[in-house]
Design an enzyme around this catalytic site. Structure first.
Site, short mmCIF file in Angstrom:
data_model
loop_
_atom_site.label_atom_id
_atom_site.label_comp_id
_atom_site.label_asym_id
_atom_site.label_seq_id
_atom_site.Cartn_x
_atom_site.Cartn_y
_atom_site.Cartn_z
N CYS A 181 10.37 2.54 -5.69
CA CYS A 181 11.25 3.29 -5.65
C CYS A 181 10.71 4.73 -5.02
CB CYS A 181 11.40 3.99 -7.36
SG CYS A 181 11.77 2.16 -8.09
N SER A 187 15.82 0.61 -15.33
CA SER A 187 16.53 2.38 -14.39
C SER A 187 17.40 2.54 -13.74
CB SER A 187 14.73 2.03 -13.63
OG SER A 187 14.10 1.46 -14.77
N LEU A 188 18.35 3.08 -14.18
CA LEU A 188 19.41 3.48 -13.50
C LEU A 188 19.10 4.66 -12.22
CD1 LEU A 188 22.16 1.90 -13.58
CD2 LEU A 188 22.94 3.74 -14.85
N HIS A 189 19.30 5.44 -12.72
CA HIS A 189 18.95 6.98 -12.32
C HIS A 189 20.05 7.84 -11.20
CE1 HIS A 189 14.85 6.43 -13.74
NE2 HIS A 189 14.61 5.17 -13.00
N CYS A 219 3.23 -2.45 -7.42
CA CYS A 219 4.07 -3.10 -7.31
C CYS A 219 5.17 -2.76 -5.59
CB CYS A 219 5.13 -1.22 -7.98
SG CYS A 219 6.73 -2.28 -8.28
N CYS A 262 8.90 7.45 -7.70
CA CYS A 262 7.11 6.34 -8.41
C CYS A 262 5.76 6.26 -8.01
CB CYS A 262 7.87 5.48 -8.73
SG CYS A 262 6.91 4.84 -10.05
N CYS A 291 6.13 7.84 -17.31
CA CYS A 291 7.28 7.46 -16.80
C CYS A 291 7.08 7.25 -15.23
CB CYS A 291 8.51 7.54 -16.69
SG CYS A 291 8.75 7.25 -18.37
N ASN A 299 8.97 13.20 -14.11
CA ASN A 299 7.90 13.58 -14.05
C ASN A 299 7.03 13.59 -12.50
OD1 ASN A 299 7.47 13.36 -16.19
ND2 ASN A 299 7.27 11.21 -16.17
N GLY A 355 3.86 -2.04 -11.95
CA GLY A 355 4.81 -2.74 -11.40
C GLY A 355 6.00 -3.63 -12.08
N GLU A 356 6.97 -4.66 -11.37
CA GLU A 356 8.17 -4.70 -11.66
C GLU A 356 8.55 -6.34 -12.12
OE1 GLU A 356 11.43 -3.88 -11.98
OE2 GLU A 356 12.17 -5.87 -12.63
N GLU A 372 -3.46 -0.01 -15.59
CA GLU A 372 -3.26 1.17 -16.31
C GLU A 372 -2.37 0.48 -17.48
OE1 GLU A 372 -4.46 4.81 -14.35
OE2 GLU A 372 -2.46 4.79 -14.26
N SER A 396 11.44 -4.24 -19.18
CA SER A 396 12.14 -2.50 -17.82
C SER A 396 12.33 -3.28 -16.23
CB SER A 396 11.33 -1.67 -18.46
OG SER A 396 12.22 -0.74 -17.36
N CYS A 439 2.23 -0.06 -23.59
CA CYS A 439 3.02 0.12 -22.84
C CYS A 439 1.84 -0.71 -20.96
CB CYS A 439 3.14 1.42 -21.93
SG CYS A 439 3.81 1.56 -20.75
N1 SAH Z 1 9.56 -1.73 -12.54
C1 SAH Z 1 10.24 -1.50 -13.72
C2 SAH Z 1 9.08 -1.40 -14.88
C3 SAH Z 1 8.86 0.41 -14.86
S1 SAH Z 1 8.82 1.22 -15.75
C4 SAH Z 1 10.82 -0.25 -13.77
O1 SAH Z 1 11.37 0.08 -12.74
O2 SAH Z 1 11.96 -0.22 -14.80
C5 SAH Z 1 8.62 2.37 -15.44
C6 SAH Z 1 10.01 3.79 -15.39
O3 SAH Z 1 9.56 5.33 -15.44
C7 SAH Z 1 11.11 3.55 -14.78
O4 SAH Z 1 11.83 3.74 -15.37
C8 SAH Z 1 10.85 4.37 -13.63
O5 SAH Z 1 12.21 3.94 -12.92
C9 SAH Z 1 10.76 5.70 -14.19
N2 SAH Z 1 9.40 6.57 -13.57
C10 SAH Z 1 9.16 6.39 -11.88
N3 SAH Z 1 8.69 7.28 -11.16
C11 SAH Z 1 9.03 7.69 -12.64
C12 SAH Z 1 9.53 9.47 -11.91
N4 SAH Z 1 8.85 10.81 -11.50
N5 SAH Z 1 9.75 10.48 -13.04
C13 SAH Z 1 9.92 10.25 -14.20
N6 SAH Z 1 10.55 8.56 -14.56
C14 SAH Z 1 10.05 8.07 -13.78
#
Ligand code: SAH
Length: 356
Positions: free
Chosen positions: A116, A214-216, A112, A119, A333, A290, A159-160, A92, A191, A105
């Site tokens: 995570c 993507s720190l979180h 992937c 995701c 995201c 999300n 993907g990463e 996608e 990213s 994007c």
């Molecule tokens: N693998 C890379 C590229 C993916 S970008 C990465 O992790 O950065 C997708 C972004 O959406 C990342 O920042 C990921 O952490 C974030 N993401 C994944 N699931 C999500 C969700 N349910 N709600 C909000 N952000 C999310």
């Protein structure tokens, strides 16, 4: 005969290739810019001799993709495409319309491996890495379909990117090359969920790309629960890599922090986060999670996110609360999902379904 994928090649690589055929860099530059424009047939490269075009046809292929499905969000800001690659794999891609232009994007892998917890992409498993040309083709096909020029590229699809490091580098070379797609470094973001070793490698390249991390989470305890990669590259190691990148690239890091109710959104988390990242040139984007099917996580309340933002701001951190575009079409995201279709199913799909 196995034909080589010419659209995945840099200008230098094409030059080396055609020198063997007896041609010059000048011709390589012509080929490289035709490919960057999205040309799909060597015969359309009208400024090349017929003899060279025939030689190219014998040795190389130009990769393309097909649109299977297209969804447009109600507010018209976001368009999501389901694309089919030449071997039937699906990815996608999303286009977002901002006041400053169109952002594509791009997906870097079919599926992937990072898994995570919050995701959707990882839940569908992993199929394979994409080639550079498959990443470029995503931009070209959406530009053609929408009749637009993409001005910003974010590697935030499926993907990463740093798990597909070599192809990602090739893709970045072609998109940012002046004679290629000529999208400025500042308009391209990579990213990552935190492959710190590859961040160090990328830092050595001194490219002025935006690195989005993507720190979180503000500590290992929480990050270990959410992102498996943290067990391999713990937070402090990741943050040192980010600092090196920021210094070498002379660019601020963008940290993405998805706000998850009662998991990472307390005042204490905000305080810990600000002290962890204080010495790193950075900007933080706070995004309400999300909510995805089959996941127990819920998004934080608006007031909670605002308080979190305030604490960071009071401590001198540059921070924005981001809106999520395209949530109604699952284009935000983490919502991009890997839908593997069998080859037999492929042939039954209409060329393009538009839903809005
Ligand atoms: N693998 C890379 C590229 C993916 S970008 C990465 O992790 O950065 C997708 C972004 O959406 C990342 O920042 C990921 O952490 C974030 N993401 C994944 N699931 C999500 C969700 N349910 N709600 C909000 N952000 C999310």
């Amino acid at each position: 005969m196995h034909k080589k994928d010419i659209k995945s090649m840099s200008l230098d690589e094409i030059t080396d290739e055609i020198k063997i055929l007896g041609y010059k860099r000048f011709n390589a530059t012509q080929i490289f810019s035709w490919l960057a424009k999205g040309t799909l047939n060597f015969d359309d490269m009208t400024n090349l001799s017929v003899k060279l075009r025939d030689k190219l046809k014998d040795e190389y292929k130009i990769c393309s993709t097909k649109i299977i499905k297209k969804l447009i969000s109600k507010d018209n800001s976001t368009t999501k495409y389901l694309l089919s690659l030449e071997d039937g794999e699906k990815v996608e891609s999303v286009v977002m319309k901002y006041h400053h232009g169109y952002t594509a994007c791009v997906s870097s892998q079919a599926g992937c491996r990072m898994n995570c917890l919050f995701c959707a992409t990882g839940k569908g498993g992993f199929s394979r890495n994409l080639t550079a040309s498959e990443m470029i083709s995503q931009i070209q096909i959406v530009e053609k379909d929408m009749g637009i020029k993409v001005s910003n590229v974010v590697m935030m699809g499926m993907g990463e990117p740093l798990d597909n490091y070599e192809n990602t580098l090739k893709f970045l070379n072609i998109t940012t090359s002046e004679k290629g797609m000529n999208i400025g470094n500042r308009h391209v973001s990579v990213s990552t969920c935190g492959l710190a070793n590859k961040i160090y490698d990328l830092a050595q390249k001194k490219l002025r790309l935006t690195l989005s991390v993507s720190l979180h989470a503000p500590n290992d305890e929480i990050r270990n629960q959410l992102l498996k990669i943290n067990k391999i590259f713990p937070l402090d190691y990741l943050l040192s890599a980010c600092k090196t990148y920021a210094i070498n690239a002379k660019r601020r890091i963008t940290f993405v922090y998805s706000m998850i109710k009662n998991v990472n959104d307390s005042d204490d988390c905000a305080k810990q986060l600000s002290s962890k990242i204080f010495s790193i040139p950075c900007h933080i984007n706070l995004i309400p999670l999300n909510e995805i099917e089959g996941s127990k996580f819920e998004k934080s309340q608006r007031a909670r996110i605002e308080r979190f933002c305030e604490i960071l701001t009071e401590r001198g951190i540059s921070v924005t609360i981001r809106r999520s575009l395209g949530r109604d079409i699952n284009a935000s995201c983490g919502q991009l999902k890997f839908k593997s279709l069998k080859r037999s199913e492929n042939s039954n799909i209409n060329n393009c379904t538009v839903v809005n």
